[in-house]
Write a protein that holds these residues in place. Structure first.
Motif, PDB file in Angstrom:
ATOM      1  N   HIS A 156      -6.490   0.926  -6.552  1.00 41.80           N
ATOM      2  CA  HIS A 156      -6.077   1.811  -5.451  1.00 41.80           C
ATOM      3  C   HIS A 156      -4.557   1.958  -5.430  1.00 41.80           C
ATOM      4  O   HIS A 156      -4.038   3.069  -5.287  1.00 41.80           O
ATOM      5  CB  HIS A 156      -6.572   1.251  -4.115  1.00 41.80           C
ATOM      6  CG  HIS A 156      -8.044   1.248  -3.975  1.00 41.80           C
ATOM      7  ND1 HIS A 156      -8.795   2.408  -3.888  1.00 41.80           N
ATOM      8  CD2 HIS A 156      -8.928   0.218  -3.915  1.00 41.80           C
ATOM      9  CE1 HIS A 156     -10.082   2.093  -3.776  1.00 41.80           C
ATOM     10  NE2 HIS A 156     -10.186   0.759  -3.795  1.00 41.80           N
ATOM     11  N   LEU A 157      -3.872   0.845  -5.591  1.00 38.32           N
ATOM     12  CA  LEU A 157      -2.406   0.900  -5.589  1.00 38.32           C
ATOM     13  C   LEU A 157      -1.894   1.632  -6.830  1.00 38.32           C
ATOM     14  O   LEU A 157      -0.919   2.388  -6.765  1.00 38.32           O
ATOM     15  CB  LEU A 157      -1.829  -0.518  -5.525  1.00 38.32           C
ATOM     16  CG  LEU A 157      -0.293  -0.620  -5.496  1.00 38.32           C
ATOM     17  CD1 LEU A 157       0.294   0.171  -4.332  1.00 38.32           C
ATOM     18  CD2 LEU A 157       0.138  -2.090  -5.410  1.00 38.32           C
ATOM     19  N   ASP A 161       0.852  -1.192   0.000  1.00 34.48           N
ATOM     20  CA  ASP A 161       0.000   0.000   0.000  1.00 34.48           C
ATOM     21  C   ASP A 161       0.886   1.239   0.000  1.00 34.48           C
ATOM     22  O   ASP A 161       2.106   1.146  -0.192  1.00 34.48           O
ATOM     23  CB  ASP A 161      -0.976  -0.007   1.188  1.00 34.48           C
ATOM     24  CG  ASP A 161      -0.283  -0.013   2.539  1.00 34.48           C
ATOM     25  OD1 ASP A 161       0.957   0.219   2.586  1.00 34.48           O
ATOM     26  OD2 ASP A 161      -0.961  -0.227   3.559  1.00 34.48           O
ATOM     27  N   ASP A 162       0.284   2.404   0.238  1.00 34.91           N
ATOM     28  CA  ASP A 162       1.037   3.652   0.162  1.00 34.91           C
ATOM     29  C   ASP A 162       2.136   3.748   1.215  1.00 34.91           C
ATOM     30  O   ASP A 162       3.141   4.438   1.027  1.00 34.91           O
ATOM     31  CB  ASP A 162       0.093   4.856   0.271  1.00 34.91           C
ATOM     32  CG  ASP A 162      -0.723   4.835   1.549  1.00 34.91           C
ATOM     33  OD1 ASP A 162      -0.951   3.742   2.098  1.00 34.91           O
ATOM     34  OD2 ASP A 162      -1.138   5.917   2.008  1.00 34.91           O
ATOM     35  N   ASP A 207      -2.209   5.301  -6.090  1.00 30.98           N
ATOM     36  CA  ASP A 207      -1.172   5.706  -5.135  1.00 30.98           C
ATOM     37  C   ASP A 207       0.187   5.815  -5.834  1.00 30.98           C
ATOM     38  O   ASP A 207       0.960   6.741  -5.580  1.00 30.98           O
ATOM     39  CB  ASP A 207      -1.075   4.695  -3.983  1.00 30.98           C
ATOM     40  CG  ASP A 207      -2.261   4.788  -3.035  1.00 30.98           C
ATOM     41  OD1 ASP A 207      -2.889   5.861  -2.980  1.00 30.98           O
ATOM     42  OD2 ASP A 207      -2.540   3.785  -2.349  1.00 30.98           O
ATOM     43  N   THR A 216       6.097   4.885   0.688  1.00 26.34           N
ATOM     44  CA  THR A 216       6.777   5.877   1.542  1.00 26.34           C
ATOM     45  C   THR A 216       8.074   5.311   2.101  1.00 26.34           C
ATOM     46  O   THR A 216       9.103   5.995   2.159  1.00 26.34           O
ATOM     47  CB  THR A 216       5.857   6.301   2.701  1.00 26.34           C
ATOM     48  OG1 THR A 216       4.652   6.855   2.167  1.00 26.34           O
ATOM     49  CG2 THR A 216       6.544   7.338   3.581  1.00 26.34           C
ATOM     50  N   ARG A 219       0.400   8.990  -8.023  1.00 25.32           N
ATOM     51  CA  ARG A 219       0.590  10.178  -7.195  1.00 25.32           C
ATOM     52  C   ARG A 219       2.016  10.237  -6.647  1.00 25.32           C
ATOM     53  O   ARG A 219       2.633  11.302  -6.613  1.00 25.32           O
ATOM     54  CB  ARG A 219      -0.415  10.177  -6.049  1.00 25.32           C
ATOM     55  CG  ARG A 219      -1.851  10.438  -6.500  1.00 25.32           C
ATOM     56  CD  ARG A 219      -2.824  10.190  -5.378  1.00 25.32           C
ATOM     57  NE  ARG A 219      -4.201  10.521  -5.779  1.00 25.32           N
ATOM     58  CZ  ARG A 219      -5.282  10.195  -5.081  1.00 25.32           C
ATOM     59  NH1 ARG A 219      -5.153   9.506  -3.942  1.00 25.32           N
ATOM     60  NH2 ARG A 219      -6.488  10.537  -5.515  1.00 25.32           N
ATOM     61  N   TYR A 220       2.528   9.087  -6.230  1.00 27.13           N
ATOM     62  CA  TYR A 220       3.893   9.046  -5.695  1.00 27.13           C
ATOM     63  C   TYR A 220       4.901   9.408  -6.783  1.00 27.13           C
ATOM     64  O   TYR A 220       5.781  10.266  -6.578  1.00 27.13           O
ATOM     65  CB  TYR A 220       4.197   7.654  -5.133  1.00 27.13           C
ATOM     66  CG  TYR A 220       5.591   7.541  -4.534  1.00 27.13           C
ATOM     67  CD1 TYR A 220       5.802   7.779  -3.183  1.00 27.13           C
ATOM     68  CD2 TYR A 220       6.681   7.210  -5.341  1.00 27.13           C
ATOM     69  CE1 TYR A 220       7.075   7.699  -2.643  1.00 27.13           C
ATOM     70  CE2 TYR A 220       7.962   7.134  -4.809  1.00 27.13           C
ATOM     71  CZ  TYR A 220       8.152   7.375  -3.457  1.00 27.13           C
ATOM     72  OH  TYR A 220       9.421   7.312  -2.937  1.00 27.13           O
TER      73      TYR A 220
END
Length: 292
Positions: free
Chosen positions: A223-224, A197-198, A227, A202, A230-231
């Protein structure tokens, strides 16, 4: 000299433990008796039968050096002396006062022997404390060895252990451990983890500049994907590839180091998990990944 007085408090620091005996060295005894050290030692040599080893003995070079460093006594075994010092036990002090036959020696010897008695009482009454202190010193020595290993690891740039276990609640410890692994990469990181996940993105963001990151996972849902978009729009890109052949979690660093991680990175520290380093499998695993 009839008014001469030296307290036991002044004498106590001059009493040392050598060969499991409480002793006072010749130069300190000579100072208390107000005679020259060489005069004291001549008296010993002239009356050898009165000074057996239980009364007086000659220090070795190691003992003299150790005493000098421990108590900062520069005139023990150094300072121009061409011979090793004598050490006098309580009986030796009494015998020396009888040999010298001076009023000062007689008066001072009483205080010295009283100081020996008080020292003995203190040692007996604090035997348990000294025993605990010895154990503390042993533990300190063990800790020093561990610190030495740590400093060597710092010098080599390798802080990770080869294997270990994290327990539930050790969230920060486990997170820091994996973060250190990621930071240690020089060129590339490959993560094999089916539950990403996010928070994992990180965590991979802690890699150094110029270090590539690739994730192999079977659960690459919308969803991943969002994420990841966006990352990657803000940070150095992470690649994700679908991969369903692995059950466990692995981290490969620079194509040289391989860690098996017993928990998904997003769940670090939430439950018990083990980790281990298994570098011998690196080339084989890279071969399988390249074939996918």
């Amino acid at each position: 000299m009839s008014n001469i007085f030296i307290s036991q408090k002044e004498i106590a620091p001059l009493i040392h433990t050598i060969r499991d005996k409480q002793v006072i060295v010749d130069n300190d005894l000579a100072t208390l008796y107000q005679v020259e050290t060489k005069m004291l030692n001549r008296a010993v040599k002239r009356n050898e039968d009165r000074f057996p080893a239980t009364f007086c003995f000659l220090l070795t070079e190691d003992e003299a050096e150790r005493l000098r460093f421990q108590f900062g006594t520069s005139n023990i075994g150094r300072g121009g002396r061409r011979y090793l010092p004598y050490a006098f036990t309580e009986q030796g002090v009494a015998m020396m006062s009888a040999v010298l036959r001076s009023d000062v020696a007689v008066k001072i010897s009483v205080e010295i022997m009283n100081a020996f008695v008080e020292m003995r009482k203190m040692l007996i009454s604090n035997a348990a404390l000294f025993s605990r202190m010895d154990k503390i010193e042993i533990k300190q020595s063990e800790a020093d060895l561990k610190f030495e290993e740590l400093f060597k690891a710092l010098d080599s740039g390798k802080l990770q252990s080869d294997k270990g276990v994290f327990y539930d609640g050790q969230i920060f410890d486990a997170y820091s451990f994996v973060a250190d692994i990621i930071r240690s990469a020089k060129r590339s990181i490959i993560l094999i983890d089916n539950y990403v996940d996010d928070t994992v993105l990180t965590l991979l963001g802690k890699r150094g500049a110029g270090v590539s990151a690739t994730i192999y996972t079977k659960n690459f849902d919308s969803h991943l994907q969002l994420d990841l978009q966006r990352y990657n729009s803000q940070y150095p890109n992470i690649k994700i590839q679908r991969f369903s052949n692995a059950h466990d979690r692995f981290i490969l660093l620079d194509g040289m180091e391989l860690y098996h991680i017993g928990a998904s990175l997003k769940d670090l520290g939430k439950k018990w998990f083990a980790f281990s380093k298994i570098d011998r499998e690196v080339s084989k695993m890279l071969g399988f990944l390249n074939d996918t």
